[in-house]
Scaffold this active site. Sequence first.
Site, mmCIF file in Angstrom:
data_model
loop_
_atom_site.group_PDB
_atom_site.id
_atom_site.type_symbol
_atom_site.label_atom_id
_atom_site.label_comp_id
_atom_site.label_asym_id
_atom_site.label_seq_id
_atom_site.Cartn_x
_atom_site.Cartn_y
_atom_site.Cartn_z
ATOM 1 N N SER A 61 0.863 -1.175 0.000
ATOM 2 C CA SER A 61 0.000 0.000 0.000
ATOM 3 C C SER A 61 0.897 1.222 0.000
ATOM 4 O O SER A 61 1.794 1.338 0.836
ATOM 5 C CB SER A 61 -0.912 0.027 1.228
ATOM 6 O OG SER A 61 -1.933 -0.938 1.111
ATOM 7 N N GLU A 68 -2.390 19.041 -3.201
ATOM 8 C CA GLU A 68 -3.771 19.143 -3.656
ATOM 9 C C GLU A 68 -4.692 18.062 -3.078
ATOM 10 O O GLU A 68 -5.892 18.170 -3.206
ATOM 11 C CB GLU A 68 -3.811 19.089 -5.190
ATOM 12 C CG GLU A 68 -3.049 20.208 -5.862
ATOM 13 C CD GLU A 68 -1.533 19.981 -5.990
ATOM 14 O OE1 GLU A 68 -0.843 20.899 -6.459
ATOM 15 O OE2 GLU A 68 -1.044 18.888 -5.624
ATOM 16 N N SER A 69 -4.189 16.984 -2.483
ATOM 17 C CA SER A 69 -4.965 15.944 -1.796
ATOM 18 C C SER A 69 -4.163 14.647 -1.674
ATOM 19 O O SER A 69 -3.271 14.567 -0.874
ATOM 20 C CB SER A 69 -6.333 15.694 -2.420
ATOM 21 O OG SER A 69 -7.104 14.933 -1.508
ATOM 22 N N HIS A 74 -2.985 0.336 -3.941
ATOM 23 C CA HIS A 74 -3.007 -0.842 -3.075
ATOM 24 C C HIS A 74 -2.923 -2.059 -3.994
ATOM 25 O O HIS A 74 -3.652 -2.132 -4.982
ATOM 26 C CB HIS A 74 -4.295 -0.896 -2.245
ATOM 27 C CG HIS A 74 -4.527 0.333 -1.426
ATOM 28 N ND1 HIS A 74 -3.842 0.571 -0.253
ATOM 29 C CD2 HIS A 74 -5.335 1.396 -1.622
ATOM 30 C CE1 HIS A 74 -4.242 1.723 0.250
ATOM 31 N NE2 HIS A 74 -5.134 2.260 -0.568
ATOM 32 N N CYS A 89 -7.501 18.708 -5.617
ATOM 33 C CA CYS A 89 -8.252 19.960 -5.543
ATOM 34 C C CYS A 89 -7.423 21.016 -6.263
ATOM 35 O O CYS A 89 -6.276 21.232 -5.930
ATOM 36 C CB CYS A 89 -8.470 20.380 -4.087
ATOM 37 S SG CYS A 89 -9.455 19.190 -3.169
#
Length: 122
Positions: A61, A68-69, A74, A89
Amino acid sequence: MGVELAFPKVVGKQVYGSLYDCDENVLKDTKRLEQIIKEAADVGNMNILDIKSWKIGEGVSVVAIILESHITIHTWPEYKFATVDVYSCGPHTSPLKAFNYIVEKLGAKKYTINEADRSSEF
């Protein structure tokens, strides 16, 4: 009197999906997956703040926090399967380009893709 256009205060774009029949060796390789996320962030015009990864059995993972986020991968190498989520974003980013780059680098022969607009109302 002119027409006033309304634009969202927050532009949120999310692209996510499931990848099938991927390259098993890439799915096991933590360092390679981290590199793929770095490259995908560049392709999508995103700025990485930090990357963390965890080996879970044969799978990995990887979570990248971007300015931005986030971008996540995974993997389940035993099934040649991975899930990918790219959320950003900002109107200057392209999560779709980043997602497609990851699909290519994981060697997925088949994949699903979903897109969500997570922008504010106005």
